[in-house]
Each structure stands twice: as C-alpha cells, then as structure tokens.
Enzyme design. Structure first.
Site, PDB file in Angstrom:
ATOM      1  N   TRP A   1      -0.221   9.279   3.208  1.00 53.06           N
ATOM      2  CA  TRP A   1      -1.294   9.088   2.904  1.00 53.06           C
ATOM      3  C   TRP A   1      -1.267   9.578   1.049  1.00 53.06           C
ATOM      4  O   TRP A   1      -2.144  10.133   0.614  1.00 53.06           O
ATOM      5  CB  TRP A   1      -2.015  10.270   2.966  1.00 53.06           C
ATOM      6  CG  TRP A   1      -2.318  10.074   4.507  1.00 53.06           C
ATOM      7  CD1 TRP A   1      -2.309   9.131   5.604  1.00 53.06           C
ATOM      8  CD2 TRP A   1      -3.818  10.208   5.287  1.00 53.06           C
ATOM      9  NE1 TRP A   1      -2.323   9.531   6.084  1.00 53.06           N
ATOM     10  CE2 TRP A   1      -3.742   9.931   6.543  1.00 53.06           C
ATOM     11  CE3 TRP A   1      -4.992  11.604   5.452  1.00 53.06           C
ATOM     12  CZ2 TRP A   1      -4.586  10.600   7.982  1.00 53.06           C
ATOM     13  CZ3 TRP A   1      -5.546  12.163   6.023  1.00 53.06           C
ATOM     14  CH2 TRP A   1      -5.053  11.315   7.090  1.00 53.06           C
TER      15      TRP A   1
ATOM     16  N   ASP B   1       9.267  -4.490 -14.936  1.00 52.99           N
ATOM     17  CA  ASP B   1       8.162  -5.247 -14.003  1.00 52.99           C
ATOM     18  C   ASP B   1       8.630  -6.766 -13.496  1.00 52.99           C
ATOM     19  O   ASP B   1       9.629  -7.700 -13.655  1.00 52.99           O
ATOM     20  CB  ASP B   1       6.996  -5.683 -15.477  1.00 52.99           C
ATOM     21  CG  ASP B   1       7.752  -6.994 -16.787  1.00 52.99           C
ATOM     22  OD1 ASP B   1       8.347  -7.410 -16.471  1.00 52.99           O
ATOM     23  OD2 ASP B   1       6.852  -7.224 -17.997  1.00 52.99           O
TER      24      ASP B   1
ATOM     25  N   TYR C   1      11.673   4.998  -0.440  1.00 50.60           N
ATOM     26  CA  TYR C   1      10.726   5.521   0.078  1.00 50.60           C
ATOM     27  C   TYR C   1      10.001   4.654   1.615  1.00 50.60           C
ATOM     28  O   TYR C   1       9.805   3.730   1.215  1.00 50.60           O
ATOM     29  CB  TYR C   1       8.745   5.638  -0.827  1.00 50.60           C
ATOM     30  CG  TYR C   1       9.696   6.587  -2.822  1.00 50.60           C
ATOM     31  CD1 TYR C   1       9.693   7.630  -2.045  1.00 50.60           C
ATOM     32  CD2 TYR C   1      10.885   5.477  -3.198  1.00 50.60           C
ATOM     33  CE1 TYR C   1       9.870   8.591  -2.943  1.00 50.60           C
ATOM     34  CE2 TYR C   1      10.855   6.995  -4.175  1.00 50.60           C
ATOM     35  CZ  TYR C   1      11.212   7.943  -4.478  1.00 50.60           C
ATOM     36  OH  TYR C   1      11.639   8.212  -5.764  1.00 50.60           O
TER      37      TYR C   1
ATOM     38  N   TYR D   1       3.169  -4.021   9.124  1.00 55.47           N
ATOM     39  CA  TYR D   1       3.755  -2.806   8.221  1.00 55.47           C
ATOM     40  C   TYR D   1       4.197  -1.500   8.699  1.00 55.47           C
ATOM     41  O   TYR D   1       5.332  -1.415   8.222  1.00 55.47           O
ATOM     42  CB  TYR D   1       3.008  -1.802   6.871  1.00 55.47           C
ATOM     43  CG  TYR D   1       2.377  -1.223   6.104  1.00 55.47           C
ATOM     44  CD1 TYR D   1       2.743  -1.740   5.255  1.00 55.47           C
ATOM     45  CD2 TYR D   1       2.387   0.792   6.408  1.00 55.47           C
ATOM     46  CE1 TYR D   1       3.663  -0.355   4.705  1.00 55.47           C
ATOM     47  CE2 TYR D   1       2.787   1.460   5.292  1.00 55.47           C
ATOM     48  CZ  TYR D   1       3.620   1.095   4.228  1.00 55.47           C
ATOM     49  OH  TYR D   1       3.846   1.875   3.721  1.00 55.47           O
TER      50      TYR D   1
ATOM     51  N   GLN E   1       1.482   3.402  -8.046  1.00 55.09           N
ATOM     52  CA  GLN E   1       1.372   4.782  -8.103  1.00 55.09           C
ATOM     53  C   GLN E   1       2.302   5.619  -8.112  1.00 55.09           C
ATOM     54  O   GLN E   1       2.754   6.817  -8.882  1.00 55.09           O
ATOM     55  CB  GLN E   1       0.676   5.152  -7.265  1.00 55.09           C
ATOM     56  CG  GLN E   1      -1.491   4.660  -6.792  1.00 55.09           C
ATOM     57  CD  GLN E   1      -1.452   4.575  -5.489  1.00 55.09           C
ATOM     58  OE1 GLN E   1      -2.563   6.007  -5.579  1.00 55.09           O
ATOM     59  NE2 GLN E   1      -1.507   4.581  -4.285  1.00 55.09           N
TER      60      GLN E   1
ATOM     61  N   ALA F   1       7.478  -1.883  -3.080  1.00 55.13           N
ATOM     62  CA  ALA F   1       7.616  -1.957  -1.113  1.00 55.13           C
ATOM     63  C   ALA F   1       5.515  -3.122  -1.086  1.00 55.13           C
ATOM     64  O   ALA F   1       5.073  -2.552  -2.055  1.00 55.13           O
ATOM     65  CB  ALA F   1       6.889  -0.402  -0.899  1.00 55.13           C
TER      66      ALA F   1
ATOM     67  N   ASP G   1       3.992   6.975   7.392  1.00 51.75           N
ATOM     68  CA  ASP G   1       4.322   7.698   8.202  1.00 51.75           C
ATOM     69  C   ASP G   1       4.018   6.367   9.306  1.00 51.75           C
ATOM     70  O   ASP G   1       4.125   7.044  10.472  1.00 51.75           O
ATOM     71  CB  ASP G   1       3.254   8.550   8.548  1.00 51.75           C
ATOM     72  CG  ASP G   1       1.676   7.998   7.711  1.00 51.75           C
ATOM     73  OD1 ASP G   1       2.005   7.967   6.547  1.00 51.75           O
ATOM     74  OD2 ASP G   1       0.676   7.606   8.255  1.00 51.75           O
TER      75      ASP G   1
END
Length: 291
Positions: A149, A30, A98, A124, A11, A59, A101
């Site tokens: 989120w 890729d 990146y 995680y 995303q 990730a 939270d």
C-alpha cells in the site's frame, strides 16, 4: 560507492534519491536516457556505468492494466530484476529490489511472514513473484523488500486521490474488507539506507509500518487529519461508507489480507518500525505544506 538507481521518477525512487545521496555518487537515468523495456540497452548501460550497488525502484505498478499488458509487466517486474541479478552476480555488486504484498494469496487474517507460501491472484502479483524468484535463484548479493500500500506526498496514490475526491464529492463508498499497512515511500527509502549502512544480511524482508487498517479506515483517518489541518473538504470521515470488495469489481483481484509481519527486519537492523498512523501524519503534513 557507485550507485545505480532505477525508477527515480516514481514515489519510492524520488525518496531514495534523497536519502541515498550521502552514501555515494548516484547515477539515476530517466526514461529518455535508458529504456528499461530494452534488455540490450540495459546491458549496455550496466557495462558502461559499472555500478557496485543497484537499487531497483522501477516496476510495472499499474495493477489492473497488467491484466491486459502481461508481456510488458513481465519485462519490468521479472525480466529486468533477472537481468540486474545476473549483472550483480557477475560483477560482485549488491542488488536492492522492491516487491509486493500481492505475491501472497490474501486469505486469512494472520500477518504474512517471509516463510509464508506465495500465491498471487493477479498478473501483477505473479510477475512480482517471478522477479523475486529470479533474484533468489541467482548468485547475487541481494536484498528484497516486500512492502504494501505504498503512498507519498507525490505521484498518484490513495492519499492524494482521497483528498481530491473529498473536495468534490458529498460522500464516498470505500472498500472495508481489505486489510494492510499503508507504507509511505519515505519510510521505504529511510529503511533502505539503514540497510545499506548497516550491511543487512542477504535475503528478503517485509518492510511496512506496524499496525493494520482497511482502506476505509485509512480514508477516514486521512479526512480527519486533513480537516484538523484546515483543508476545505466537502465531506468528512462520517461520509465515508464501508463497502465489501465484491461491490467494487476490478480487472485484477486484490488480496483481502495484506498484513505483513516485520519482525525479521526489525530484529536484523535492531530497529522498531513506526505505526502507520504516525507515518500518515508526517506524509500528509508534507503534502499539505507542499501545496
């Protein structure tokens, strides 16, 4: 600028590929071209590509699956960032990474600051924290953005899951005691580009929209906006019922408090981050027009 973008099919990676394009040539291999699980392959690729900016959007993001695949999660979330930081330090390149939270303990009701003590509750979260620490302990010029989120008009995420279920279910039970700020991938990419262009100082920053909401409240707003846009749902916001996290057990423990203070980033870039509601409208509009 020679940019290496990892995770382009995710995303965040998809949005980064769009927003970073004006800054320089982007090399975005890729999975078939570069196996990120293979440290030697990554080392060889870095040696050949010689990037001076690495943007790591790759990730292990399957939170529950990480509980049973710790070695794989450690490689992608900790080992890979450590390796990239080592290259960046040695070659005087910049690394953008990146985080999540999930590195925080998730208790209380105050927004986490960059100085808050970490305390991950899941594999995680622990592997993401290990990656952050490896980068921070390196000599690399780095930026770490901790976000929460994440969703977008593409990929698998809460927004698309809720819309799919609302077209087949008469009602839904949705967790209402986890609080955070839904963050669209497009906003992450836009702020990343601003950070590169504005030469944001080395360090880690929280990156999320302003405001807070529960998953239940987020779902209600998704349903409301979807119906306003003429989506044929079999249920509305009034048929989304709140439940506690204890009624929806998962293999990985979720933090109840994912609020994040974004003052440091806003001050450093001289910007004001938008609220989560306006970002949902934009992202939902993009998704509905896309279909």
């Amino acid at each position: 600028m020679k940019i290496l973008l990892l995770g382009k099919t995710g995303q965040v990676g998809f949005e980064l590929h769009r927003t970073l394009s004006p800054l320089g040539a982007i090399n975005s291999p890729d999975r078939e071209t570069l196996d990120l699980m293979n440290a030697k392959a990554v080392a060889n690729y870095l040696s050949s590509a010689k990037p001076n900016l690495i943007v790591n959007a790759a990730a292990w993001t399957a939170v529950d699956a990480a509980e049973g695949h710790q070695i794989a999660a450690e490689r992608l979330n900790a080992g890979l960032p450590r390796q990239l930081a080592g290259y960046a330090a040695a070659q005087n390149a910049r690394l953008i990474h990146y985080s999540s939270d999930y590195v925080y303990p998730g208790d209380g009701d105050q927004a986490w600051r960059e100085t808050s003590e970490a305390g991950p509750l899941s594999v995680y979260g622990k592997t993401k924290l290990q990656g952050d620490q490896a980068i921070e302990q390196s000599e690399a010029d780095y930026l770490i953005f901790r976000t929460s989120w994440v969703y977008s008009a593409r990929g698998n995420n809460f927004l698309k899951t809720m819309l799919r279920l609302a077209k087949s279910k008469p009602e839904l039970n949705i967790v209402a005691d986890q609080m955070g700020a839904p963050t669209p991938a497009r906003l992450i990419a836009q702020v990343t580009t601003l950070a590169i262009y504005g030469k944001l100082a080395k360090g880690f920053y929280h990156l999320a929209p302003r405001g807070e909401i529960s998953w239940h409240g987020f779902a209600q707003e998704i349903f409301r906006l979807a119906q306003e846009n003429g989506e044929p749902l079999t249920m509305g916001a009034e048929n989304a019922y709140p439940i506690p996290t204890s009624d929806y057990p998962t293999p990985a423990t979720r933090p109840l408090n994912s609020r994040m203070d974004v003052t440091k980033l806003e001050t450093a870039l001289n910007i004001q981050l938008p609220d989560w509601q306006s970002q949902l409208e934009l992202t939902l509009g993009e998704y509905l027009n896309k279909n």
